[in-house]
Design a protein around this motif. Structure first.
Motif, PDB file in Angstrom:
ATOM      1  N   ASN A 219       0.779  -1.445   0.242  1.00  0.00           N
ATOM      2  CA  ASN A 219      -0.062   0.247   0.280  1.00  0.00           C
ATOM      3  C   ASN A 219       1.045   1.226  -0.001  1.00  0.00           C
ATOM      4  OD1 ASN A 219      -2.195   1.930   0.269  1.00  0.00           O
ATOM      5  ND2 ASN A 219      -1.907   1.352   2.507  1.00  0.00           N
TER       6      ASN A 219
ATOM      7  N   HIS B 187     -10.005   2.039   4.930  1.00  0.00           N
ATOM      8  CA  HIS B 187      -8.996   1.849   4.969  1.00  0.00           C
ATOM      9  C   HIS B 187      -8.672   2.632   6.910  1.00  0.00           C
ATOM     10  CE1 HIS B 187      -4.427   2.896   6.567  1.00  0.00           C
ATOM     11  NE2 HIS B 187      -3.960   1.599   5.619  1.00  0.00           N
TER      12      HIS B 187
ATOM     13  N   GLU C 196      -6.975   4.661   7.719  1.00  0.00           N
ATOM     14  CA  GLU C 196      -6.794   6.245   7.385  1.00  0.00           C
ATOM     15  C   GLU C 196      -7.622   7.354   6.260  1.00  0.00           C
ATOM     16  OE1 GLU C 196      -3.113   5.901   5.872  1.00  0.00           O
ATOM     17  OE2 GLU C 196      -2.019   5.335   7.201  1.00  0.00           O
TER      18      GLU C 196
ATOM     19  N   ALA D 193      -0.243   0.376  15.597  1.00  0.00           N
ATOM     20  CA  ALA D 193       0.286  -0.879  14.727  1.00  0.00           C
ATOM     21  C   ALA D 193       1.039   0.084  12.763  1.00  0.00           C
ATOM     22  CB  ALA D 193      -0.229  -2.209  14.626  1.00  0.00           C
ATOM     23  N   ILE D 194       0.116   0.491  12.745  1.00  0.00           N
ATOM     24  CA  ILE D 194       0.053   1.271  11.237  1.00  0.00           C
ATOM     25  C   ILE D 194       0.833   2.230  11.252  1.00  0.00           C
ATOM     26  CG2 ILE D 194      -0.934   2.237   9.553  1.00  0.00           C
ATOM     27  CD1 ILE D 194      -3.323   0.957  10.269  1.00  0.00           C
TER      28      ILE D 194
ATOM     29  N   GLY E 183       0.501  -3.437   9.488  1.00  0.00           N
ATOM     30  CA  GLY E 183       0.668  -2.450  10.604  1.00  0.00           C
ATOM     31  C   GLY E 183       2.661  -2.598  10.728  1.00  0.00           C
ATOM     32  N   SER E 184       3.547  -2.297  10.246  1.00  0.00           N
ATOM     33  CA  SER E 184       4.500  -2.179  10.293  1.00  0.00           C
ATOM     34  C   SER E 184       4.722  -3.622  10.256  1.00  0.00           C
ATOM     35  CB  SER E 184       4.886  -1.709  12.017  1.00  0.00           C
ATOM     36  OG  SER E 184       4.869  -0.226  12.596  1.00  0.00           O
ATOM     37  N   MET E 185       4.650  -4.657   9.503  1.00  0.00           N
ATOM     38  CA  MET E 185       4.868  -5.527   8.715  1.00  0.00           C
ATOM     39  C   MET E 185       6.325  -4.933   8.267  1.00  0.00           C
ATOM     40  SD  MET E 185       2.687  -8.264   6.932  1.00  0.00           S
ATOM     41  CE  MET E 185       3.052 -10.511   7.191  1.00  0.00           C
TER      42      MET E 185
ATOM     43  N   LEU F  30      -0.833  -6.606   4.126  1.00  0.00           N
ATOM     44  CA  LEU F  30      -1.235  -5.460   3.834  1.00  0.00           C
ATOM     45  C   LEU F  30       0.809  -4.482   4.324  1.00  0.00           C
ATOM     46  CD1 LEU F  30      -2.468  -3.411   1.688  1.00  0.00           C
ATOM     47  CD2 LEU F  30      -4.305  -3.023   3.669  1.00  0.00           C
ATOM     48  N   ILE F  31       0.714  -3.831   2.820  1.00  0.00           N
ATOM     49  CA  ILE F  31       2.016  -3.444   3.727  1.00  0.00           C
ATOM     50  C   ILE F  31       2.075  -1.824   4.044  1.00  0.00           C
ATOM     51  CG2 ILE F  31       4.967  -3.904   3.105  1.00  0.00           C
ATOM     52  CD1 ILE F  31       3.350  -6.612   2.591  1.00  0.00           C
ATOM     53  N   GLY F  32       2.783  -1.101   4.293  1.00  0.00           N
ATOM     54  CA  GLY F  32       2.927   0.288   3.928  1.00  0.00           C
ATOM     55  C   GLY F  32       3.673   0.566   3.368  1.00  0.00           C
ATOM     56  N   GLY F  33       4.648   1.097   4.785  1.00  0.00           N
ATOM     57  CA  GLY F  33       5.968   1.735   4.844  1.00  0.00           C
ATOM     58  C   GLY F  33       6.829   1.108   3.563  1.00  0.00           C
TER      59      GLY F  33
HETATM   60  P1  PGA Z   1       2.621   0.315   7.614  1.00  0.00           P
HETATM   61  O1  PGA Z   1       0.853   0.712   7.023  1.00  0.00           O
HETATM   62  O2  PGA Z   1       3.455  -0.887   7.231  1.00  0.00           O
HETATM   63  O3  PGA Z   1       3.114   1.490   7.047  1.00  0.00           O
HETATM   64  O4  PGA Z   1       2.810   0.293   8.986  1.00  0.00           O
HETATM   65  C1  PGA Z   1       0.121  -0.480   6.703  1.00  0.00           C
HETATM   66  C2  PGA Z   1      -0.968  -0.179   6.375  1.00  0.00           C
HETATM   67  O5  PGA Z   1      -1.459   0.922   6.082  1.00  0.00           O
HETATM   68  O6  PGA Z   1      -1.410  -0.395   5.446  1.00  0.00           O
END
Ligand code: PGA
Length: 258
Positions: free
Chosen positions: A13, A100, A102, A176-177, A217-219, A237-240
């Motif tokens: 993501n 999501h 956010e 955790a996000i 969440g911070s994976m 689901l991976i953000g950063g």
């Molecule tokens: P994160 O985000 O991996 O940066 O914590 C995950 C997400 O919001 O989908």
């Protein structure tokens, strides 16, 4: 993971990051790392709207599916600034993140709008990735499972049984996000298993067994292996960490464990 019954999905993501001209370089870097090795999971990149056509073109031969991060619940018409399921479909998009945290927090998404978007996405043949998850306050007060149940049931309201297994869930505890604070594998497994139990109650054991439930969440490349080793966590689901091809590829590789 349980690859016998359901698809493992590693989805990036990008949130509001990367311009269209940055997409190709990312894809090339990812290709150079992943190569043509057998991939035991579906790989998805959810990009900003304007990046989508470039992403569809750049990721096609890598077999990376492209997803949007939001969609309108309405089919067409006077909704300035919105993008419809039909537009996404026509652009070659396969997935869409819905609800999501956010968007729930900053853009007033509700369980009702999430449900309307899920129905619209399924109708158009897009695969929804529905995000659910509690705040820290809710967790501290012992409300996590009840709250997540409500979100899951609301998202699935009116979804026909034959379409239910197309819905991918992502359990993303809000605390955790983007915080660097990951849920422990036990915490994540407990809620992912609970989501499957809810789906079982609504649609029966076969659908529940076939439903992919992701953790988010911070994976990252350090914790992915342990999280993905849990029986009810079918991906991430991976953000950063998805913004850097090497980190994202390392998570894909963690999903390739036997
Ligand atoms: P994160 O985000 O991996 O940066 O914590 C995950 C997400 O919001 O989908």
């Amino acid at each position: 993971m349980n690859r016998k019954y359901r698809t493992t999905v590693i989805a990036g993501n990008w949130k509001m990051n990367k311009t269209p001209s940055e997409v190709k370089g990312y894809a090339e870097e990812l290709r150079s790392i992943l190569g043509s090795r057998v991939k035991w999971c579906d790989i998805v990149i959810c990009a900003p709207f304007v990046d989508l056509p470039m992403a569809v073109r750049s990721f096609r031969d890598l077999k990376v599916g492209v997803g949007a991060q939001n969609v309108s619940q309405f089919p067409s018409g006077a909704y300035t600034g919105e993008v419809s399921v039909g537009m996404l479909k026509d652009a070659g998009v396969k997935y869409v993140i819905i609800g999501h945290s956010e968007r729930r927090q900053y853009f007033a998404e509700t369980d009702e709008s999430v449900n309307a978007k899920v129905l619209a996405a399924l109708e158009a043949g897009l695969q929804p990735i529905v995000c659910v998850g509690e705040s820290l306050d809710q967790r501290d007060r012992g409300l996590t499972l009840d709250f997540v149940s409500c979100q899951v049931k609301a998202a699935l309201c009116g979804v026909a049984p034959e379409k239910a297994r197309k819905v991918i869930f992502a359990y993303e505890p809000i605390w955790a996000i983007g915080t660097g604070r990951t849920a422990t594998s036990e915490q994540a497994e407990e809620v992912c298993r609970h989501i499957r139990t809810i789906v079982r109650g609504l649609y029966g054991a076969r659908t529940a067994r076939a439903t992919s439930v992701l953790y988010g969440g911070s994976m990252n490349d350090q914790n992915a292996f342990e999280l993905l080793a849990q029986p009810d966590i079918d991906g991430g689901l991976i953000g950063g960490a998805s913004l850097v091809p090497a980190k994202f590829a390392a998570i894909v590789n963690a999903a390739n464990q036997e």
